[in-house]
Write a protein that holds these residues in place. Structure first.
Motif, PDB file in Angstrom:
ATOM      1  N   ALA A  55      -3.354  -3.353  -3.481  1.00  0.00           N
ATOM      2  CA  ALA A  55      -2.468  -3.953  -2.360  1.00  0.00           C
ATOM      3  C   ALA A  55      -3.033  -5.255  -1.937  1.00  0.00           C
ATOM      4  O   ALA A  55      -2.387  -6.248  -1.544  1.00  0.00           O
ATOM      5  CB  ALA A  55      -2.335  -2.894  -1.456  1.00  0.00           C
TER       6      ALA A  55
ATOM      7  N   LEU B   3       0.694  -1.190   0.092  1.00  0.00           N
ATOM      8  CA  LEU B   3       0.061  -0.011  -0.049  1.00  0.00           C
ATOM      9  C   LEU B   3       0.846   1.165   0.210  1.00  0.00           C
ATOM     10  O   LEU B   3       0.492   2.264  -0.640  1.00  0.00           O
ATOM     11  CB  LEU B   3      -0.789   0.228   1.208  1.00  0.00           C
TER      12      LEU B   3
ATOM     13  N   GLN C  49       0.987   6.566  -6.637  1.00  0.00           N
ATOM     14  CA  GLN C  49      -0.100   7.422  -7.128  1.00  0.00           C
ATOM     15  C   GLN C  49       0.475   8.878  -7.007  1.00  0.00           C
ATOM     16  O   GLN C  49      -0.215   9.674  -7.902  1.00  0.00           O
ATOM     17  CB  GLN C  49      -1.099   7.160  -6.199  1.00  0.00           C
TER      18      GLN C  49
ATOM     19  N   PRO D 179      -5.062   2.161  -4.874  1.00  0.00           N
ATOM     20  CA  PRO D 179      -4.014   1.605  -3.895  1.00  0.00           C
ATOM     21  C   PRO D 179      -4.426   0.632  -2.996  1.00  0.00           C
ATOM     22  O   PRO D 179      -3.829  -0.624  -3.111  1.00  0.00           O
ATOM     23  CB  PRO D 179      -3.370   2.734  -3.252  1.00  0.00           C
ATOM     24  N   HIS D 180      -5.420   0.641  -2.335  1.00  0.00           N
ATOM     25  CA  HIS D 180      -5.922  -0.306  -1.307  1.00  0.00           C
ATOM     26  C   HIS D 180      -6.345  -1.612  -1.788  1.00  0.00           C
ATOM     27  O   HIS D 180      -6.100  -2.393  -1.231  1.00  0.00           O
ATOM     28  CB  HIS D 180      -6.580   0.286  -0.187  1.00  0.00           C
TER      29      HIS D 180
ATOM     30  N   LEU E 169       2.430   1.714  -3.446  1.00  0.00           N
ATOM     31  CA  LEU E 169       1.231   1.916  -4.519  1.00  0.00           C
ATOM     32  C   LEU E 169       0.968   3.645  -4.136  1.00  0.00           C
ATOM     33  O   LEU E 169       0.686   4.381  -5.008  1.00  0.00           O
ATOM     34  CB  LEU E 169       0.216   1.177  -4.206  1.00  0.00           C
ATOM     35  N   GLU E 170       0.855   3.874  -2.927  1.00  0.00           N
ATOM     36  CA  GLU E 170       0.284   5.223  -2.388  1.00  0.00           C
ATOM     37  C   GLU E 170       1.557   6.395  -2.979  1.00  0.00           C
ATOM     38  O   GLU E 170       1.240   7.573  -3.705  1.00  0.00           O
ATOM     39  CB  GLU E 170       0.226   5.436  -1.107  1.00  0.00           C
TER      40      GLU E 170
END
Length: 197
Positions: free
Chosen positions: A157, A135, A142, A153-154, A138-139
């Protein structure tokens, strides 16, 4: 006067980790565990609280090593670091690649029968930590891409965690640490597709 230890604690934990990783928890008897680790029954009982206590120590050792060495780069990275993590799952010589799969995956499967709350907590904690690292990466990705990011993201993930489980299970079932490579290649291709050209 306390009994003097005839073994190196960390070395014994490392050997126990390898033994449990290969043979599992239930199928590994205490006598075989003694032979493979150099520990005796007294030490297993007094130093670790029994066989399950020793197993929990090996899980902590295994998890700490994976988190600090293999997951950590994702905290400052993005999709490339996730891709690198996945490739490590099927790369000979990588800490997270083994013919025996993953000790955490193996524990989760075996604990479906054992039903140990302590083992369940250790397994759940590891997967939560891995999802948290995915996460964060990915954040980060982003934030770098801005509004053009084509993923949530969540959700992504959470989806990557069972993929890791499946790759490890496939490796173990084939006794080949590269067996899961087709799935790794697919996931890496999908992840790379989220990166702008």
């Amino acid at each position: 006067m306390p009994r003097q230890k005839s073994y190196d604690r960390q070395n014994a934990i490392t050997k126990a980790c390898n033994a449990f990783w290969e043979h599992g928890f239930q199928s590994l008897g205490v006598r075989e565990l003694e032979r493979l680790t150099g520990l005796n029954q007294f030490a297993i009982r007094s130093e670790f609280g029994g066989k399950e206590g020793l197993y929990l120590e090996t899980l902590n050792y295994y998890c700490d090593a994976a988190i600090s060495a293999e997951m950590a780069p994702m905290k400052q990275g993005g999709i490339p670091e996730i891709v690198s993590f996945f490739k490590g799952l099927v790369t000979p010589g990588s800490m997270t690649s083994s013919d025996y799969g993953c000790l955490i995956v193996n524990t989760g499967i075996e604990n479906a029968r054992i039903q140990s709350p302590r083992l369940e907590n250790a397994v759940r904690s590891y997967w939560n930590t891995l999802e948290d690292h995915f996460l964060i990466a990915l954040e980060n990705e982003q934030a770098e891409q801005g509004e053009g990011a084509a993923f949530t993201p969540h959700i992504l993930a959470a989806s990557l965690v069972p993929a890791v489980m499946g790759i490890h299970a496939h490796n173990r079932s084939h006794r080949d640490q590269t067996a899961g490579r087709p799935l790794v290649d697919l996931i890496c291709s999908i992840l790379s597709g989220y990166r702008p050209l």
